[in-house]
Enzyme design. Structure first.
Site, PDB file in Angstrom:
ATOM      1  N   ALA A 179      -1.446  11.140  -4.688  1.00 52.04           N
ATOM      2  CA  ALA A 179      -0.249  10.603  -4.821  1.00 52.04           C
ATOM      3  C   ALA A 179       0.129   9.306  -5.324  1.00 52.04           C
ATOM      4  O   ALA A 179      -0.025   8.382  -4.533  1.00 52.04           O
ATOM      5  CB  ALA A 179       1.143  11.184  -3.870  1.00 52.04           C
ATOM      6  N   GLY A 180       0.567   9.134  -6.678  1.00 52.52           N
ATOM      7  CA  GLY A 180       0.928   7.794  -7.013  1.00 52.52           C
ATOM      8  C   GLY A 180       2.258   7.815  -7.534  1.00 52.52           C
ATOM      9  O   GLY A 180       3.130   7.170  -7.028  1.00 52.52           O
ATOM     10  N   PHE A 237      -6.219   2.408  -4.775  1.00 53.98           N
ATOM     11  CA  PHE A 237      -5.805   1.102  -6.072  1.00 53.98           C
ATOM     12  C   PHE A 237      -4.986   0.098  -5.312  1.00 53.98           C
ATOM     13  O   PHE A 237      -4.143  -0.339  -6.069  1.00 53.98           O
ATOM     14  CB  PHE A 237      -5.211   1.948  -6.855  1.00 53.98           C
ATOM     15  CG  PHE A 237      -5.780   3.173  -7.630  1.00 53.98           C
ATOM     16  CD1 PHE A 237      -6.988   3.151  -8.037  1.00 53.98           C
ATOM     17  CD2 PHE A 237      -5.059   4.418  -7.943  1.00 53.98           C
ATOM     18  CE1 PHE A 237      -7.650   4.267  -8.697  1.00 53.98           C
ATOM     19  CE2 PHE A 237      -5.445   5.415  -8.375  1.00 53.98           C
ATOM     20  CZ  PHE A 237      -7.013   5.360  -8.740  1.00 53.98           C
ATOM     21  N   GLU A 256       2.871  -0.118 -10.944  1.00 48.52           N
ATOM     22  CA  GLU A 256       4.177  -0.122 -10.670  1.00 48.52           C
ATOM     23  C   GLU A 256       5.130   0.720 -11.485  1.00 48.52           C
ATOM     24  O   GLU A 256       6.275   0.427 -11.667  1.00 48.52           O
ATOM     25  CB  GLU A 256       4.646  -1.916 -10.992  1.00 48.52           C
ATOM     26  CG  GLU A 256       4.010  -2.925 -10.229  1.00 48.52           C
ATOM     27  CD  GLU A 256       4.102  -3.013  -8.808  1.00 48.52           C
ATOM     28  OE1 GLU A 256       3.282  -2.558  -8.193  1.00 48.52           O
ATOM     29  OE2 GLU A 256       5.469  -3.172  -8.312  1.00 48.52           O
ATOM     30  N   ARG A 261       8.856  -4.910 -10.785  1.00 48.62           N
ATOM     31  CA  ARG A 261       8.611  -4.407 -12.298  1.00 48.62           C
ATOM     32  C   ARG A 261       9.230  -5.457 -13.206  1.00 48.62           C
ATOM     33  O   ARG A 261       8.572  -5.259 -14.466  1.00 48.62           O
ATOM     34  CB  ARG A 261       9.714  -3.212 -12.325  1.00 48.62           C
ATOM     35  CG  ARG A 261       8.785  -1.912 -11.866  1.00 48.62           C
ATOM     36  CD  ARG A 261       9.618  -0.652 -11.767  1.00 48.62           C
ATOM     37  NE  ARG A 261       8.963   0.464 -11.321  1.00 48.62           N
ATOM     38  CZ  ARG A 261       9.502   1.598 -10.890  1.00 48.62           C
ATOM     39  NH1 ARG A 261      10.804   1.819 -10.931  1.00 48.62           N
ATOM     40  NH2 ARG A 261       8.715   2.410 -10.331  1.00 48.62           N
ATOM     41  N   ALA A 290       0.821  -1.247  -0.062  1.00 49.09           N
ATOM     42  CA  ALA A 290       0.022  -0.011   0.001  1.00 49.09           C
ATOM     43  C   ALA A 290       1.036   1.306  -0.045  1.00 49.09           C
ATOM     44  O   ALA A 290       1.383   1.535   1.026  1.00 49.09           O
ATOM     45  CB  ALA A 290      -0.862  -0.189   1.156  1.00 49.09           C
TER      46      ALA A 290
END
Ligand SMILES: Cc1cc2nc3c(=O)[nH]c(=O)nc-3n(C[C@H](O)[C@H](O)[C@H](O)COP(=O)(O)OP(=O)(O)OC[C@H]3O[C@@H](n4cnc5c(N)ncnc54)[C@H](O)[C@@H]3O)c2cc1C
Lengths: 374, 348
Positions: A120-121, A146, A352, A237, A114
């Site tokens: 803020a992403g 999300f 990601e 990633r 989380a």
């Protein structure tokens, strides 16, 4: 020098392919896409079949690819039930591992990461969730957005601000990573429905209101959470890159199947052949860069620029190949899995780290080299 | 350039869209275009927009109708496509090929709905045949299969017929885009009367009709594009990352201005396109822009773009669905190559 993966990994790939073809039936794929339920039964089967082993990350990587080739929603849901485990593997105390990591790796618990918040992403350092020190622990207040596995996870690896940033340039200082259990008082996850794709994955918005977090649930050094998360992203990633390669390969499979079922005159058109050649080349290159980045990460010698290249490029390829496939198949794609893969593929450019953020990482690494060369 | 009269008409439609569609888009997508909305669109004369006034139509010229479709598509691509389907694919064809005035009037008034079932955008012919007066076969790609009136293209030994009928059964499924309109399969198995055959040259007639009205598809594509990019520009002025507004980042403002410029260029081309060739290029390019613009918009919305609440992912689905419905790149580029280069072009 060999470009082949070792036999045992190829064996896992084969097993993963067979498993996905058998277990991810069209009925189940449609069911989870329609209802947006979390595929818990399949998750259990994936565990029992032994595909979730972060000690042998190559197995997970090829399983990710093969599962997403059949269905990215179900495949990723099952494999990402241990999401964030590398954080504890690298930074956790033995007690934390005992309590959270090992049960997760046995399939007894589900984890989540989380970080993102409503405001803020991409800008991880811009998060505002707060950890405040009290006697014997911390109080958490904040709002996450999300979060994959948000309503099904037993615990979250959560990033929050524990101290104000020392300066504008050092906004990423003062962030701390904590393990927070979903069932704790003050934790309120709400499922987000209505995603474009990946609808078998569970996504939630979570609020944290005066949640007590004991000291022993802080991971790594206080204030160093940003670095921990970035290290984790460097690992996760490559899995997203594998997700993209698998999705793209799944699209190729469908085009292949379409062409096999149609009169030869159609595939004999050079226009179709060129499209086919281009699509296959794109996927092959995406796979190669993904494996190269993974080889570095898995041998504890990560190259963040390469990882970001793999994640960005493979995502681009998944989406490009989806578009190209529609150009060949046209209206007949309607009602087939191609439509679903087109919807699923788009997420790879967002989560990601968006493609834009990957490009910034790549550019910064190159600029650093220019600076060093001076 | 749009004339004063066209501008007036478009601003009236814009006004209508703002009151009737803007806040109802999600509802339309979830519950499909309601009877009530259909009635309102019919009252504006949109389902027989381009038919002559003397025949009960609205007598709107084709260019103005394209602008109307573009305006509707900005708010609801489903509504725009539905309007195109009723007016252009059903009523215009009925008017051209039959004397079914009553049906035309009922479709025009929204009392009945119509659809056109054909295979011209498919790579391969669909399997709907006519043998004697027996119509049979299935199409899996029908927009509005539950329509009251079906114009069905059926093949019969080298020729192709257009038949006005109703399906024996239908099955609906959730389409990729245009979810405000039903979509699915229609099965035909029935004896027909002679007067139900309204053309015995369906393939040629439909082919020409599609080529002539390709600019209307371009208009819908441009409406989607414009809405997507305008929404993204708006968002880029509200959303901050790294303590800056999104539009302050060079790649974001560059891609948004670039897209906006390309859409404006295409809108100009839309008002100018006269020849079939112009219209074909316009359609192909506008569809490509729509796919690109919707992808850019979704990306700029980040995670929020992936959720249907903000209404951005819809453009992404609609633009691809429209491409599938109304275009077959290989067939179209083949026609264009033969015309532009040589009849021998695009052979191998
Ligand atoms: C289905 C789903 C699952 C997710 N799962 C998780 C999860 O498990 N855990 C978690 O923490 N998060 C999760 N996320 C969040 C995801 O990681 C973020 O959505 C993503 O990082 C982007 O952040 P944002 O949505 O806030 O977009 P923003 O950061 O607001 O970005 C908006 C746009 O601006 C661009 N942008 C931002 N900064 C720059 C810049 N400097 N230069 C150029 N362009 C820029 C972005 O690339 C993007 O296109 C998930 C998201 C989704 C949709």
């Amino acid at each position: 020098m060999s470009f082949e993966l070792p036999n045992e990994i190829e064996e896992t790939r084969k097993r993963a392919r067979e498993f996905a073809l058998k277990e991810f039936t069209s009925e189940l794929i449609d069911h989870y896409d329609e209802t947006e339920e979390y595929p818990n039964e399949i998750r259990k089967k994936v565990f029992d079949a032994g595909f979730i082993t972060i000690e042998n990350p190559w197995n997970m990587l090829v399983a990710m690819e093969e599962f997403c080739r059949v269905d990215p929603g179900i495949g990723l849901s099952a494999l990402a039930s241990v999401f964030g485990s590398e954080i504890l593997l690298l930074y956790g105390t033995e007690e934390q591992k005992e309590k959270y990591l090992y049960p997760t790796l046995k399939g007894e618990k589900i984890s989540a990461v989380a970080v993102t918040e409503p405001g803020a992403g991409s800008d991880v350092a811009g998060i505002t969730s707060k950890l405040e020190k009290i006697e014997g622990g911390w109080i958490l207040n904040g709002h996450k957005m999300f979060i994959t596995n948000g309503t099904v996870a037993d615990h979250y690896y959560l990033l929050a601000r524990s101290a104000p940033p020392p300066s504008k340039e050092k906004r990423h200082h003062g962030l701390t990573l904590a393990i927070v259990e979903r069932k704790w008082k003050g934790v309120n996850p709400v499922k987000l429905k209505g995603k474009l794709g990946m609808r078998a994955t569970d996504t939630a918005e979570i609020t944290f209101e005066n949640v007590n977090v004991p000291n022993e649930n802080i991971v790594g050094e206080e204030g160093k959470g940003f670095y921990i998360i970035m290290t984790f992203f460097n690992i996760s990633r490559v899995y997203v890159a594998a997700q993209s390669v698998g999705t793209a390969q799944g699209i190729l499979d469908l085009v292949f199947e379409y062409l096999s079922n149609k009169p030869a005159s159609f595939r004999e058109m050079e226009y179709v052949q060129f499209a086919l050649a281009e699509m296959n080349t794109l996927v092959e290159v995406a796979r190669n860069i993904t494996y190269k980045a993974a080889a570095k990460v898995f041998s504890f010698n990560p190259d963040p620029a390469l990882t970001s290249m793999a994640k960005y490029y493979a995502a681009e390829v998944a989406n490009q190949v989806a578009n190209m496939a529609f150009k060949i198949v046209g209206m007949e794609a309607s009602g087939t899995k191609l439509e679903k893969l087109y919807r699923d593929a788009k997420i790879t450019e967002i989560w990601e780290g968006t493609s834009e953020i990957e490009k910034l990482v790549i550019a910064r690494m190159i600029l650093k080299k220019i600076q060093e060369a001076k | 350039m749009a004339s004063e009269e066209q501008k007036l008409l478009v601003s009236m439609i814009e006004q209508f869209a703002k009151t009737e569609l803007e806040n109802a888009t999600q509802k339309i997508e979830k519950e499909r275009i309601s009877k009530d909305l259909r009635k309102k669109l019919a009252e504006l004369g949109l389902f027989s927009a381009t038919l002559p006034q003397s025949e009960g139509g609205s007598g709107i010229d084709k260019k103005s109708f394209s602008l109307i479709l573009m305006t509707l598509a900005k708010y609801s691509a489903s509504v725009a496509y539905f309007t195109y389907l009723q007016n252009t694919l059903v009523n215009e064809l009925l008017y051209k090929l039959s004397n079914k005035k009553e049906v035309i009037a009922k479709i025009g008034s929204g009392e009945l709905t119509g659809t056109l079932v054909h295979d011209l955008n498919l790579n391969f012919q669909h399997e709907i045949f006519i043998k004697g007066l027996e119509l049979y076969g299935t199409s899996n790609f029908v927009t509005l299969p539950d329509a009251d009136v079906h114009l069905v293209m059926a093949r019969s030994e080298g020729s192709s017929y257009l038949v006005i009928t109703k399906p024996t059964s239908t099955a609906l499924r959730k389409p990729l885009g245009f979810r405000g309109i039903s979509f699915g399969t229609s099965i035909y198995k029935e004896k027909i009367e002679n007067e139900q055959i309204i053309s015995k040259e369906a393939e040629n007639i439909l082919q020409n009709h599609f080529l002539e009205t390709g600019d209307q598809i371009a208009a819908i594509a441009l409406g989607i594009s414009e809405a997507a990019i305008e929404k993204a520009i708006e968002y880029s002025k509200e959303r901050k990352a790294f303590e800056s507004y999104l539009y302050e980042f060079q790649p974001i403002s560059a891609v948004l201005s670039d897209m906006k410029g390309r859409i404006e260029d295409m809108k100009k081309a839309l008002t100018l396109a006269e020849s079939i060739q112009d219209k074909m290029f316009l359609k192909l390019n506008s569809l490509e822009i729509a796919r690109l613009a919707s992808r850019v918009a979704l990306q700029i919305y980040g995670g929020y773009g992936y959720l249907e609440d903000l209404g951005v992912e819809r453009y992404y689905r609609d633009s691809m669905h429209l491409t599938m419905l109304a275009s077959n790149y290989i067939k179209e580029i083949k026609i264009l190559s033969k015309e532009i280069i040589s009849p021998e072009a695009f052979k191998i």
